[in-house]
Design an enzyme around this catalytic site. Structure first.
Site, PDB file in Angstrom:
ATOM      1  N   GLU A  82     -21.857  -8.631  13.087  1.00 15.15           N
ATOM      2  CA  GLU A  82     -23.028  -8.497  11.842  1.00 15.15           C
ATOM      3  C   GLU A  82     -23.504  -7.230  11.556  1.00 15.15           C
ATOM      4  O   GLU A  82     -24.681  -6.938  11.088  1.00 15.15           O
ATOM      5  CB  GLU A  82     -24.088  -9.572  12.095  1.00 15.15           C
ATOM      6  N   ILE A  96     -12.905 -13.804  12.500  1.00 11.46           N
ATOM      7  CA  ILE A  96     -13.504 -14.977  11.893  1.00 11.46           C
ATOM      8  C   ILE A  96     -14.052 -16.082  12.953  1.00 11.46           C
ATOM      9  O   ILE A  96     -13.082 -16.772  13.375  1.00 11.46           O
ATOM     10  CB  ILE A  96     -12.583 -15.598  10.590  1.00 11.46           C
ATOM     11  N   GLU A  98     -11.897  -7.466   7.913  1.00  8.85           N
ATOM     12  CA  GLU A  98     -10.266  -7.443   7.731  1.00  8.85           C
ATOM     13  C   GLU A  98     -10.055  -6.318   9.065  1.00  8.85           C
ATOM     14  O   GLU A  98     -10.684  -5.567   9.444  1.00  8.85           O
ATOM     15  CB  GLU A  98      -9.930  -6.935   6.603  1.00  8.85           C
ATOM     16  N   PRO A  99      -8.503  -6.175   9.221  1.00  9.08           N
ATOM     17  CA  PRO A  99      -8.561  -5.404  10.254  1.00  9.08           C
ATOM     18  C   PRO A  99      -8.660  -3.941   9.912  1.00  9.08           C
ATOM     19  O   PRO A  99      -9.234  -3.066  11.119  1.00  9.08           O
ATOM     20  CB  PRO A  99      -6.561  -5.485  10.316  1.00  9.08           C
ATOM     21  N   LEU A 113     -15.012 -12.344   5.916  1.00 10.87           N
ATOM     22  CA  LEU A 113     -15.391 -10.987   5.277  1.00 10.87           C
ATOM     23  C   LEU A 113     -14.307  -9.913   5.891  1.00 10.87           C
ATOM     24  O   LEU A 113     -13.898  -8.910   5.102  1.00 10.87           O
ATOM     25  CB  LEU A 113     -16.834 -10.620   5.333  1.00 10.87           C
ATOM     26  N   GLN A 137     -28.428  -8.288  38.334  1.00  9.33           N
ATOM     27  CA  GLN A 137     -28.938  -7.824  39.267  1.00  9.33           C
ATOM     28  C   GLN A 137     -29.813  -8.478  40.333  1.00  9.33           C
ATOM     29  O   GLN A 137     -29.771  -8.338  41.543  1.00  9.33           O
ATOM     30  CB  GLN A 137     -29.521  -6.369  39.051  1.00  9.33           C
ATOM     31  N   ALA A 144     -11.524  -3.143   7.627  1.00  6.36           N
ATOM     32  CA  ALA A 144     -12.581  -3.290   6.926  1.00  6.36           C
ATOM     33  C   ALA A 144     -13.603  -4.013   7.760  1.00  6.36           C
ATOM     34  O   ALA A 144     -13.445  -5.334   7.626  1.00  6.36           O
ATOM     35  CB  ALA A 144     -12.354  -3.927   5.294  1.00  6.36           C
ATOM     36  N   GLY A 145     -14.400  -3.409   8.476  1.00  5.54           N
ATOM     37  CA  GLY A 145     -15.305  -4.085   9.261  1.00  5.54           C
ATOM     38  C   GLY A 145     -16.687  -3.978   8.609  1.00  5.54           C
ATOM     39  O   GLY A 145     -17.116  -4.550   7.631  1.00  5.54           O
TER      40      GLY A 145
END
Length: 386
Positions: A370, A165, A131-132, A129, A343, A134-135
């Site tokens: 996601e 991907i 793209e560089p 889904l 910690q 289009a996240g």
């Protein structure tokens, strides 16, 4: 593991599935994790084991080889795996997302052809889904699929680049979203693309902070030809398919994040029981007890949110807002709990001799993929204001 989860499961079969999952995770997966993550190995054998054990097919129909289990049971299986090996749990979640796209949107003939191989573990899937450019903005997808020939038996010629991907270069099939029209939201279509498709290639694996065994690459399409029969649904249905699937995918990541937090907390609790300072276990100091109590609250809250959303989904009710709440809550919990686990272990937590630092590195991306947690807040806010 130093602490166990007190689960309320719907059936005896579900209880047996969770027991099987814990046994496989503890005896089969746990011994592999350290070396595999250090070397960035793709865990093919782990996925084969999960497939052979029936754990790749849980929320799907029996007629296609599925386990016919409620989503709440499947997600708790994912959580148990994530507590031991988050990379494998992410890969399982991604694979289930791809199979869900087919099960919910493909024709009966397509389901009968593809799903048995997907659900048996014979095929492992990847979800193409992002793209560089289009996240989170799916409408920005530029990969184009041009129809060559008739709408009945022609081919789509695909060119473009997909990025981030999971299972990239290692999957057997790819669920591809590509532009078949110019409309921002009604111009996308979805396809099943076999890994041996000519014109498809892969970038080098990303050098990530964590999840080293979740191999993540670019997937490159250069005049790749995909038969019309591999399109899922009608032309232009891609946006609807992608967004509906993402709600379920967010629950998968919520379960991963909860399992990761559970694993980090169990490590911290076990260490606090054993580590001696000033003549007694450090867990006997009230300040540390209060910290561990807060971590317990974070984990339980994360689990409750994803289970509530899953039960809504199982009941056939809307769960989009609740999925975003679960993803937001669980991933923030994973980051908080894994940070504090380092910690609790002190200097040991900062070394690779203990898994605390790996949980810490793995946790961060759960707040990003996601849909970033900023996007989840937008989804939640808009839904509340409807």
């Amino acid at each position: 593991m130093a602490t166990t989860v007190d689960r309320l499961l719907p059936t005896e079969e579900a209880e047996a599935l969770l027991e099987l999952t814990r046994e496989l995770a503890t005896k089969e997966l746990a011994p592999q994790v350290h070396d595999a993550e250090e070397n960035g190995e793709f865990p093919a054998a782990a996925y084969a084991l999960l497939g052979k054990s029936g754990l790749m097919s849980l929320p799907f129909a029996e007629q296609y080889g599925g386990g016919e289990q409620p989503y709440e049971v499947y997600l708790q299986v994912v959580e148990e795996i994530a507590a031991v090996w988050p990379s494998v749990a992410v890969g399982l979640s991604v694979h289930t997302l791809t199979a869900s796209v087919v099960a919910a949107n493909a024709s009966q003939e397509q389901c009968a052809t593809w799903l048995p191989r997907m659900l048996s573990g014979e095929w492992l899937g990847a979800y193409c889904l992002s793209e560089p450019q289009a996240g989170s903005d799916v409408s920005g997808i530029k990969t184009r699929a041009r129809l060559d020939g008739s709408a009945d038996n022609g081919e789509y010629v695909v060119s473009g680049t997909k990025q981030w991907i999971s299972n990239g270069s290692c999957a057997d099939y790819y669920i591809l979203f590509a532009r078949t029209g110019d409309h921002p939201t009604r111009g996308l279509s979805a396809f099943v693309v076999p890994a041996d498709t000519a014109g498809m290639s892969f970038g080098a694996p990303e050098k990530k902070m964590g999840l080293a065994c979740d191999v993540t690459t670019q997937v490159l399409f250069d005049q790749a030809r995909i038969p019309v029969g591999h399109r899922i649904g009608e032309e232009g249905d891609g946006m609807k398919v992608a967004l509906s699937a993402l709600d379920s995918g967010r629950l998968g990541i919520a379960a991963v994040a909860t399992g990761l937090a559970q694993g980090a907390m169990a490590l911290a609790v076990g260490y606090a029981r054993e580590r001696q300072q000033f003549g007694k276990a450090i867990g006997e100091f009230q300040g540390l007890q209060f910290l561990l109590a807060e971590l317990g609250v974070e984990v339980e809250r994360a689990r409750a949110t994803y289970l509530h959303a899953a039960r809504l989904k199982d009941a056939g009710r809307s769960f989009s807002r609740q999925a975003s709440i679960a993803k937001l809550c669980a991933s923030d919990a994973a980051m908080r709990v894994s940070t504090e686990a380092v910690q609790v272990l002190g200097g040991n937590g900062y070394t690779r001799d203990y898994p605390a630092e790996r949980y810490f590195r793995d946790a961060k991306v759960t707040q990003i993929f996601e849909g970033t947690n900023q996007i989840q807040r937008m989804v939640i806010g808009r839904d509340l204001l409807k």
